[in-house]
Motif scaffolding. Structure first.
Motif, PDB file in Angstrom:
ATOM      1  N   CYS A 103      17.107   0.878  -7.284  1.00 34.70           N
ATOM      2  CA  CYS A 103      15.939   0.664  -6.415  1.00 34.70           C
ATOM      3  C   CYS A 103      15.598   1.938  -5.655  1.00 34.70           C
ATOM      4  O   CYS A 103      15.348   1.913  -4.445  1.00 34.70           O
ATOM      5  CB  CYS A 103      16.223  -0.474  -5.437  1.00 34.70           C
ATOM      6  N   CYS A 104      15.585   3.036  -6.369  1.00 36.80           N
ATOM      7  CA  CYS A 104      15.376   4.331  -5.732  1.00 36.80           C
ATOM      8  C   CYS A 104      14.079   4.377  -4.934  1.00 36.80           C
ATOM      9  O   CYS A 104      14.064   4.757  -3.767  1.00 36.80           O
ATOM     10  CB  CYS A 104      15.392   5.436  -6.791  1.00 36.80           C
ATOM     11  N   ALA A 105      12.958   3.939  -5.545  1.00 37.43           N
ATOM     12  CA  ALA A 105      11.655   4.032  -4.869  1.00 37.43           C
ATOM     13  C   ALA A 105      11.601   3.145  -3.631  1.00 37.43           C
ATOM     14  O   ALA A 105      11.199   3.584  -2.548  1.00 37.43           O
ATOM     15  CB  ALA A 105      10.532   3.666  -5.839  1.00 37.43           C
ATOM     16  N   SER A 106      12.033   1.891  -3.765  1.00 30.12           N
ATOM     17  CA  SER A 106      11.993   0.952  -2.633  1.00 30.12           C
ATOM     18  C   SER A 106      12.887   1.428  -1.495  1.00 30.12           C
ATOM     19  O   SER A 106      12.501   1.383  -0.328  1.00 30.12           O
ATOM     20  CB  SER A 106      12.422  -0.449  -3.068  1.00 30.12           C
ATOM     21  N   CYS A 107      14.098   1.888  -1.836  1.00 25.95           N
ATOM     22  CA  CYS A 107      15.027   2.333  -0.799  1.00 25.95           C
ATOM     23  C   CYS A 107      14.535   3.607  -0.124  1.00 25.95           C
ATOM     24  O   CYS A 107      14.685   3.771   1.088  1.00 25.95           O
ATOM     25  CB  CYS A 107      16.425   2.543  -1.396  1.00 25.95           C
ATOM     26  N   THR A 108      13.934   4.513  -0.903  1.00 26.01           N
ATOM     27  CA  THR A 108      13.395   5.752  -0.313  1.00 26.01           C
ATOM     28  C   THR A 108      12.259   5.435   0.642  1.00 26.01           C
ATOM     29  O   THR A 108      12.205   5.956   1.758  1.00 26.01           O
ATOM     30  CB  THR A 108      12.915   6.704  -1.424  1.00 26.01           C
ATOM     31  N   ARG A 109      11.354   4.540   0.222  1.00 20.95           N
ATOM     32  CA  ARG A 109      10.226   4.168   1.100  1.00 20.95           C
ATOM     33  C   ARG A 109      10.733   3.487   2.365  1.00 20.95           C
ATOM     34  O   ARG A 109      10.218   3.720   3.456  1.00 20.95           O
ATOM     35  CB  ARG A 109       9.269   3.253   0.354  1.00 20.95           C
ATOM     36  N   HIS A 110      11.740   2.609   2.203  1.00 18.34           N
ATOM     37  CA  HIS A 110      12.301   1.904   3.351  1.00 18.34           C
ATOM     38  C   HIS A 110      12.914   2.902   4.344  1.00 18.34           C
ATOM     39  O   HIS A 110      12.710   2.809   5.543  1.00 18.34           O
ATOM     40  CB  HIS A 110      13.371   0.920   2.867  1.00 18.34           C
ATOM     41  N   SER A 111      13.624   3.886   3.813  1.00 18.37           N
ATOM     42  CA  SER A 111      14.242   4.905   4.648  1.00 18.37           C
ATOM     43  C   SER A 111      13.177   5.727   5.378  1.00 18.37           C
ATOM     44  O   SER A 111      13.306   6.031   6.569  1.00 18.37           O
ATOM     45  CB  SER A 111      15.108   5.805   3.764  1.00 18.37           C
ATOM     46  N   GLN A 112      12.081   6.057   4.674  1.00 18.96           N
ATOM     47  CA  GLN A 112      11.002   6.842   5.291  1.00 18.96           C
ATOM     48  C   GLN A 112      10.310   6.055   6.392  1.00 18.96           C
ATOM     49  O   GLN A 112       9.963   6.597   7.441  1.00 18.96           O
ATOM     50  CB  GLN A 112       9.985   7.264   4.218  1.00 18.96           C
ATOM     51  N   ARG A 113      10.120   4.746   6.145  1.00 14.71           N
ATOM     52  CA  ARG A 113       9.480   3.906   7.173  1.00 14.71           C
ATOM     53  C   ARG A 113      10.351   3.838   8.421  1.00 14.71           C
ATOM     54  O   ARG A 113       9.865   3.910   9.540  1.00 14.71           O
ATOM     55  CB  ARG A 113       9.251   2.489   6.627  1.00 14.71           C
ATOM     56  N   ASN A 114      11.666   3.683   8.218  1.00 11.42           N
ATOM     57  CA  ASN A 114      12.581   3.600   9.356  1.00 11.42           C
ATOM     58  C   ASN A 114      12.571   4.880  10.181  1.00 11.42           C
ATOM     59  O   ASN A 114      12.612   4.843  11.404  1.00 11.42           O
ATOM     60  CB  ASN A 114      14.008   3.300   8.882  1.00 11.42           C
ATOM     61  N   LYS A 118       0.869  -1.178   0.000  1.00 13.60           N
ATOM     62  CA  LYS A 118       0.000   0.000   0.000  1.00 13.60           C
ATOM     63  C   LYS A 118       0.895   1.213   0.000  1.00 13.60           C
ATOM     64  O   LYS A 118       1.857   1.286   0.770  1.00 13.60           O
ATOM     65  CB  LYS A 118      -0.888   0.008   1.247  1.00 13.60           C
ATOM     66  N   ASP A 119       0.611   2.151  -0.889  1.00 13.92           N
ATOM     67  CA  ASP A 119       1.426   3.360  -0.961  1.00 13.92           C
ATOM     68  C   ASP A 119       0.910   4.352   0.062  1.00 13.92           C
ATOM     69  O   ASP A 119      -0.030   5.092  -0.186  1.00 13.92           O
ATOM     70  CB  ASP A 119       1.379   3.946  -2.381  1.00 13.92           C
ATOM     71  N   THR A 120       1.513   4.326   1.253  1.00 14.34           N
ATOM     72  CA  THR A 120       1.072   5.215   2.337  1.00 14.34           C
ATOM     73  C   THR A 120       1.946   6.463   2.413  1.00 14.34           C
ATOM     74  O   THR A 120       1.790   7.268   3.320  1.00 14.34           O
ATOM     75  CB  THR A 120       1.161   4.472   3.686  1.00 14.34           C
ATOM     76  N   GLN A 121       2.860   6.598   1.456  1.00 12.62           N
ATOM     77  CA  GLN A 121       3.787   7.726   1.527  1.00 12.62           C
ATOM     78  C   GLN A 121       3.225   9.014   0.917  1.00 12.62           C
ATOM     79  O   GLN A 121       3.853  10.032   0.994  1.00 12.62           O
ATOM     80  CB  GLN A 121       5.071   7.411   0.752  1.00 12.62           C
ATOM     81  N   GLY A 122       2.084   8.925   0.269  1.00 10.55           N
ATOM     82  CA  GLY A 122       1.559  10.106  -0.415  1.00 10.55           C
ATOM     83  C   GLY A 122       2.505  10.481  -1.539  1.00 10.55           C
ATOM     84  O   GLY A 122       2.853   9.676  -2.354  1.00 10.55           O
ATOM     85  N   GLY A 123       2.963  11.728  -1.543  1.00 10.05           N
ATOM     86  CA  GLY A 123       3.861  12.184  -2.604  1.00 10.05           C
ATOM     87  C   GLY A 123       5.300  12.233  -2.141  1.00 10.05           C
ATOM     88  O   GLY A 123       6.077  13.045  -2.631  1.00 10.05           O
ATOM     89  N   ASP A 124       5.688  11.403  -1.153  1.00  9.78           N
ATOM     90  CA  ASP A 124       7.038  11.467  -0.589  1.00  9.78           C
ATOM     91  C   ASP A 124       8.125  11.026  -1.572  1.00  9.78           C
ATOM     92  O   ASP A 124       9.255  11.451  -1.446  1.00  9.78           O
ATOM     93  CB  ASP A 124       7.145  10.589   0.677  1.00  9.78           C
ATOM     94  N   VAL A 125       7.794  10.126  -2.505  1.00 13.91           N
ATOM     95  CA  VAL A 125       8.792   9.628  -3.466  1.00 13.91           C
ATOM     96  C   VAL A 125       8.661  10.433  -4.754  1.00 13.91           C
ATOM     97  O   VAL A 125       7.603  10.429  -5.379  1.00 13.91           O
ATOM     98  CB  VAL A 125       8.594   8.125  -3.757  1.00 13.91           C
ATOM     99  N   PRO A 126       9.720  11.151  -5.151  1.00 18.25           N
ATOM    100  CA  PRO A 126       9.637  11.959  -6.379  1.00 18.25           C
ATOM    101  C   PRO A 126       9.333  11.082  -7.588  1.00 18.25           C
ATOM    102  O   PRO A 126       9.742   9.919  -7.628  1.00 18.25           O
ATOM    103  CB  PRO A 126      11.045  12.583  -6.499  1.00 18.25           C
ATOM    104  N   PRO A 127       8.623  11.606  -8.570  1.00 20.87           N
ATOM    105  CA  PRO A 127       8.237  10.796  -9.741  1.00 20.87           C
ATOM    106  C   PRO A 127       9.428  10.221 -10.498  1.00 20.87           C
ATOM    107  O   PRO A 127       9.332   9.172 -11.111  1.00 20.87           O
ATOM    108  CB  PRO A 127       7.442  11.763 -10.635  1.00 20.87           C
ATOM    109  N   GLU A 128      10.582  10.924 -10.469  1.00 20.38           N
ATOM    110  CA  GLU A 128      11.748  10.400 -11.193  1.00 20.38           C
ATOM    111  C   GLU A 128      12.469   9.305 -10.421  1.00 20.38           C
ATOM    112  O   GLU A 128      13.375   8.664 -10.949  1.00 20.38           O
ATOM    113  CB  GLU A 128      12.732  11.543 -11.528  1.00 20.38           C
TER     114      GLU A 128
END
Length: 194
Positions: free
Chosen positions: A176-187, A138-148
């Motif tokens: 893995c920019c998106a996955s790593c960014t989301r992982h960092s935000q979750r942490n 589930k994408d709970t980050q909203g717009g936290d991950v830039p489109p690029e």
């Protein structure tokens, strides 16, 4: 390199090997004596090796996005079918599609699409298969991950990169920019180290 050879034994048997697909054709055996001539024809069909040359990888995709599971197969007269958790997947032309090379495309994925997907390729009595896991987040980050900032699953298994804590490595995290960014935000959100 292996060279093809034709060997005829004293009893008339013809040995061909190793076979190539262009050896297919009609072979004529001729036996003659002074009194008569006998001929028999035999059709030889050589099938190319049945192989999955591009197999699906286990992937993690965001809810609402598209999942692509490649299944490229070599061989002659090959049929390709997909199953999820052992149940055949039927393309509907909208949400579930198959490409001309046999790959499976899932549009607008939902958590209910998660599971073990298997590509089954078969021709005659021969078959091969390859399996991959699909996980939907589930994408709970909203717009936290830039489109690029996107994942490139064809270059790296991003789920594995995150699990192995390789996001701090600039080489791996670039795939893995998106996955790593989301992982960092979750942490950061939950105060975990990773």
């Amino acid at each position: 390199m292996v060279y093809e050879a034709f060997t005829q034994h004293s009893d008339g048997t013809l040995i061909i090997g190793p076979l190539r697909s262009d050896d297919s054709g009609v072979f004529t055996c001729t036996a003659s004596s002074q009194q008569q001539l006998e001929q028999r024809q035999l059709q030889l069909k050589v099938q190319a090796d049945l192989k999955i040359t591009t197999a699906p990888n286990s992937i993690q995709v965001s809810e609402g996005s598209t999942a692509l599971l490649p299944c490229v197969v070599s061989g002659d007269n090959v049929n390709i079918g997909w199953s999820r958790n052992g149940v055949p997947v039927r393309p509907d032309g909208r949400k579930i599609l198959t490409s001309s090379d046999g790959s499976l495309i899932l549009n607008n994925v939902k958590p209910s699409d998660e599971g073990t997907y298997t590509c089954n390729a078969y021709t005659g009595i021969y078959s091969v298969s390859a399996t991959a896991e699909v996980r939907v987040t589930k994408d709970t980050q909203g717009g936290d991950v830039p489109p690029e900032c996107v994942d490139q699953p064809e270059l790296a298994n991003c789920e594995l990169i995150v699990y192995a804590r390789l996001c701090s490595n600039s080489y791996y995290s670039s795939f893995c920019c998106a996955s790593c960014t989301r992982h960092s935000q979750r942490n950061k959100r939950f105060g975990r180290l990773g």
